[in-house]
Write an enzyme that holds these catalytic residues in place. Structure first.
Site, PDB file in Angstrom:
ATOM      1  N   ASN A   1      80.166  65.337   2.377  1.00 34.18           N
ATOM      2  CA  ASN A   1      78.707  65.321   2.480  1.00 34.18           C
ATOM      3  C   ASN A   1      78.286  65.890   3.829  1.00 34.18           C
ATOM      4  O   ASN A   1      78.573  65.301   4.876  1.00 34.18           O
ATOM      5  CB  ASN A   1      78.185  63.885   2.328  1.00 34.18           C
ATOM      6  CG  ASN A   1      78.461  63.332   0.951  1.00 34.18           C
ATOM      7  OD1 ASN A   1      78.041  63.903  -0.043  1.00 34.18           O
ATOM      8  ND2 ASN A   1      79.193  62.220   0.873  1.00 34.18           N
TER       9      ASN A   1
ATOM     10  N   CYS B   1      82.939  62.396   9.945  1.00 42.12           N
ATOM     11  CA  CYS B   1      82.029  61.289   9.651  1.00 42.12           C
ATOM     12  C   CYS B   1      80.861  61.260  10.627  1.00 42.12           C
ATOM     13  O   CYS B   1      81.047  61.188  11.849  1.00 42.12           O
ATOM     14  CB  CYS B   1      82.802  59.968   9.714  1.00 42.12           C
ATOM     15  SG  CYS B   1      81.799  58.523   9.335  1.00 42.12           S
TER      16      CYS B   1
ATOM     17  N   GLU C   1      72.493  50.465   8.945  1.00 38.20           N
ATOM     18  CA  GLU C   1      72.011  50.892   7.639  1.00 38.20           C
ATOM     19  C   GLU C   1      72.877  50.298   6.528  1.00 38.20           C
ATOM     20  O   GLU C   1      74.098  50.144   6.678  1.00 38.20           O
ATOM     21  CB  GLU C   1      71.999  52.424   7.557  1.00 38.20           C
ATOM     22  CG  GLU C   1      70.957  53.023   8.490  1.00 38.20           C
ATOM     23  CD  GLU C   1      70.953  54.545   8.517  1.00 38.20           C
ATOM     24  OE1 GLU C   1      69.880  55.117   8.796  1.00 38.20           O
ATOM     25  OE2 GLU C   1      72.002  55.168   8.270  1.00 38.20           O
TER      26      GLU C   1
ATOM     27  N   CYS D   1      78.317  59.021   1.465  1.00 32.10           N
ATOM     28  CA  CYS D   1      79.507  58.623   2.207  1.00 32.10           C
ATOM     29  C   CYS D   1      79.667  59.464   3.473  1.00 32.10           C
ATOM     30  O   CYS D   1      79.639  60.687   3.436  1.00 32.10           O
ATOM     31  CB  CYS D   1      80.734  58.790   1.317  1.00 32.10           C
ATOM     32  SG  CYS D   1      82.267  58.288   2.083  1.00 32.10           S
TER      33      CYS D   1
ATOM     34  N   LEU E   1      91.971  57.584   3.954  1.00 31.82           N
ATOM     35  CA  LEU E   1      93.216  58.305   4.218  1.00 31.82           C
ATOM     36  C   LEU E   1      92.984  59.744   4.674  1.00 31.82           C
ATOM     37  O   LEU E   1      93.262  60.109   5.805  1.00 31.82           O
ATOM     38  CB  LEU E   1      94.096  58.280   2.966  1.00 31.82           C
ATOM     39  CG  LEU E   1      95.494  58.869   3.117  1.00 31.82           C
ATOM     40  CD1 LEU E   1      96.334  58.074   4.111  1.00 31.82           C
ATOM     41  CD2 LEU E   1      96.196  58.948   1.759  1.00 31.82           C
TER      42      LEU E   1
ATOM     43  N   CYS F   1      76.649  48.948  -0.254  1.00 31.07           N
ATOM     44  CA  CYS F   1      77.514  49.362   0.856  1.00 31.07           C
ATOM     45  C   CYS F   1      76.982  48.734   2.130  1.00 31.07           C
ATOM     46  O   CYS F   1      75.877  49.071   2.583  1.00 31.07           O
ATOM     47  CB  CYS F   1      77.515  50.892   0.947  1.00 31.07           C
ATOM     48  SG  CYS F   1      78.534  51.559   2.278  1.00 31.07           S
TER      49      CYS F   1
ATOM     50  N   CYS G   1      80.339  52.873  15.811  1.00 35.39           N
ATOM     51  CA  CYS G   1      81.750  52.906  15.447  1.00 35.39           C
ATOM     52  C   CYS G   1      82.545  53.486  16.614  1.00 35.39           C
ATOM     53  O   CYS G   1      82.037  54.306  17.378  1.00 35.39           O
ATOM     54  CB  CYS G   1      81.940  53.771  14.202  1.00 35.39           C
ATOM     55  SG  CYS G   1      83.603  53.694  13.488  1.00 35.39           S
TER      56      CYS G   1
ATOM     57  N   CYS H   1      86.123  59.550  13.629  1.00 35.75           N
ATOM     58  CA  CYS H   1      86.641  60.434  12.582  1.00 35.75           C
ATOM     59  C   CYS H   1      85.792  61.694  12.565  1.00 35.75           C
ATOM     60  O   CYS H   1      84.562  61.622  12.524  1.00 35.75           O
ATOM     61  CB  CYS H   1      86.602  59.729  11.230  1.00 35.75           C
ATOM     62  SG  CYS H   1      87.650  58.251  11.161  1.00 35.75           S
TER      63      CYS H   1
END
Length: 405
Positions: A319, A140, A112, A362, A243, A126, A133, A137
């Site tokens: 989000n 995420c 995407e 995000c 971070l 973006c 991935c 995280c």
């Protein structure tokens, strides 16, 4: 209002046997012309420059549009190559104007890309560097999708071309551009695919083509320490660090790569990033998680951690996504955090959530193909349940963990 267009029947990708020239670097384009036998080696550089401008300045998708290229060469190019983009499967438009594109690069290989208006000088695109991935995280959504593969430089550059097709941004102009910034903040960890990311940046930043300057290209990493300085040396792009915590114990939980490259090593690599200055600051991304990392004490620890580093801090309201264990910090808490950082002399804008209604914000990107496969699996399980209890067990057994791409 959210608009969804199903474009599965349109923009079909080229037959793999007929490669596309769209997305190639200058060297790759030159080599392709020579290897095809259509252009002599001594003339390849000149011909490649002609094609380059048509492909990246004008954005043409038909060789016949290349009016300063001979008819014979155009005819030969049509037999050996195409100018096709990867397949645009779906385009969604958020109520706030954000656009999300689901792009298929090959069967089962989808990512995407998101255009966000009103960011940077005019708007930011973006882009993704991987399908899936490996970093996991915990806050995420993208990290919950297993890595399929790295994207090639051509596939990364093609994301920019597809967005420019949609926005009507050909030929390249320095006036009234909508895409003025590129951020490698989509799916994947860019520094695990640095060779292709660097080549893609060469394509995107070239002044005779798409012409988005390197100071307007930002690469975000979760902290692949050994590659950070190399990124700066090879690309001269802006650096962003995902971070989210100021101590190793918490960052180990939120960003597991920290177990391999702890904060002290990360900060050493950041301080060594080439050409750091007040005009080339590092962006630190800090997602605001309620009761996790949002206290005034953590704001003060962040200020201390960044001492001496030219930096700005993007505070990102979390989000939400289905199944997440976190909540977004209260607005008052975020403002208090921002005030502490601001008083210390660091810009700390609070990022306005964009595209939440289409899961384009995000941390929310996740290939729609996987979501569709999960939906289809549930349908199969329901159908099996209606058939018999035994069938239900079998549907569950073969559905879970199976890649149906």
């Amino acid at each position: 209002m959210t608009t969804t267009l199903n474009l599965a029947a349109a923009d079909r990708p080229a037959d793999p046997a007929t490669p596309s020239l769209a997305g190639l670097t200058r060297a790759q384009l030159r080599d392709a012309l020579v290897e095809s036998g259509l252009v002599e080696a001594k003339k390849a550089k000149m011909r490649a420059e002609q094609l380059w401008r048509w492909i990246y300045h004008y954005g043409v998708t038909d060789f016949d549009a290349m009016t300063n290229v001979s008819k014979d060469l155009r005819a030969g190019l049509k037999t050996r190559f195409t100018l096709d983009r990867p397949e645009l499967v779906e385009r969604q438009v958020s109520g706030d104007g954000t656009r999300k594109y689901l792009i298929r690069f090959a069967p089962g290989v989808e990512a995407e890309t998101v255009f966000i208006p009103g960011v940077g000088r005019a708007g930011a695109l973006c882009v993704s560097s991987q399908v899936g991935c490996t970093l996991n995280c915990t806050f995420c959504h993208t990290g919950t999708q297993k890595l399929v593969r790295n994207l090639t430089a051509a596939e990364i550059a093609a994301q920019v071309m597809i967005a420019r097709d949609d926005l009507g941004e050909w030929p390249t102009s320095n006036e009234d551009r909508q895409i003025t910034n590129i951020v490698f903040m989509g799916m994947g960890e860019p520094l695990y695919n640095l060779d292709h990311v660097a080549d893609a940046i060469d394509v995107i930043s070239d002044g005779d083509g798409i012409a988005i300057g390197r100071r307007r290209i930002t690469v975000s990493t979760s902290g692949v320490v050994p590659k950070i300085v190399e990124l700066g040396e090879r690309t001269r792009s802006m650096l962003a660090i995902s971070l989210h915590a100021t101590n190793d114990e918490l960052r180990n939980e939120l960003v597991p790569i920290n177990k391999r490259y702890p904060i002290a090593a990360l900060m050493d690599a950041i301080r060594a990033y080439p050409d750091l200055s007040n005009s080339k600051r590092v962006t630190f991304e800090y997602v605001m998680l309620k009761g996790v990392n949002d206290s005034p004490a953590e704001a003060k620890a962040l200020v201390k951690l960044l001492e001496g580093v030219p930096a700005k801090i993007n505070l990102i309201p979390f989000n939400p996504w289905p199944g997440s264990a976190y909540e977004c910090s209260d607005w008052e808490t975020i403002e208090t955090f921002a005030e502490i950082v601001n008083r210390a002399g660091y810009a700390s804008p609070i990022r306005t959530p964009r595209g939440r209604d289409i899961l384009a914000a995000c941390g929310q990107l996740k290939s729609t193909s996987e979501k569709m496969r999960a939906s289809e699996r549930k349908k199969l399980e329901r159908a099996a349940a209606e058939a018999s209890p035994a069938a239900t067990a079998n549907a569950h057994l073969y559905g879970e963990g199976t890649n149906l791409a």
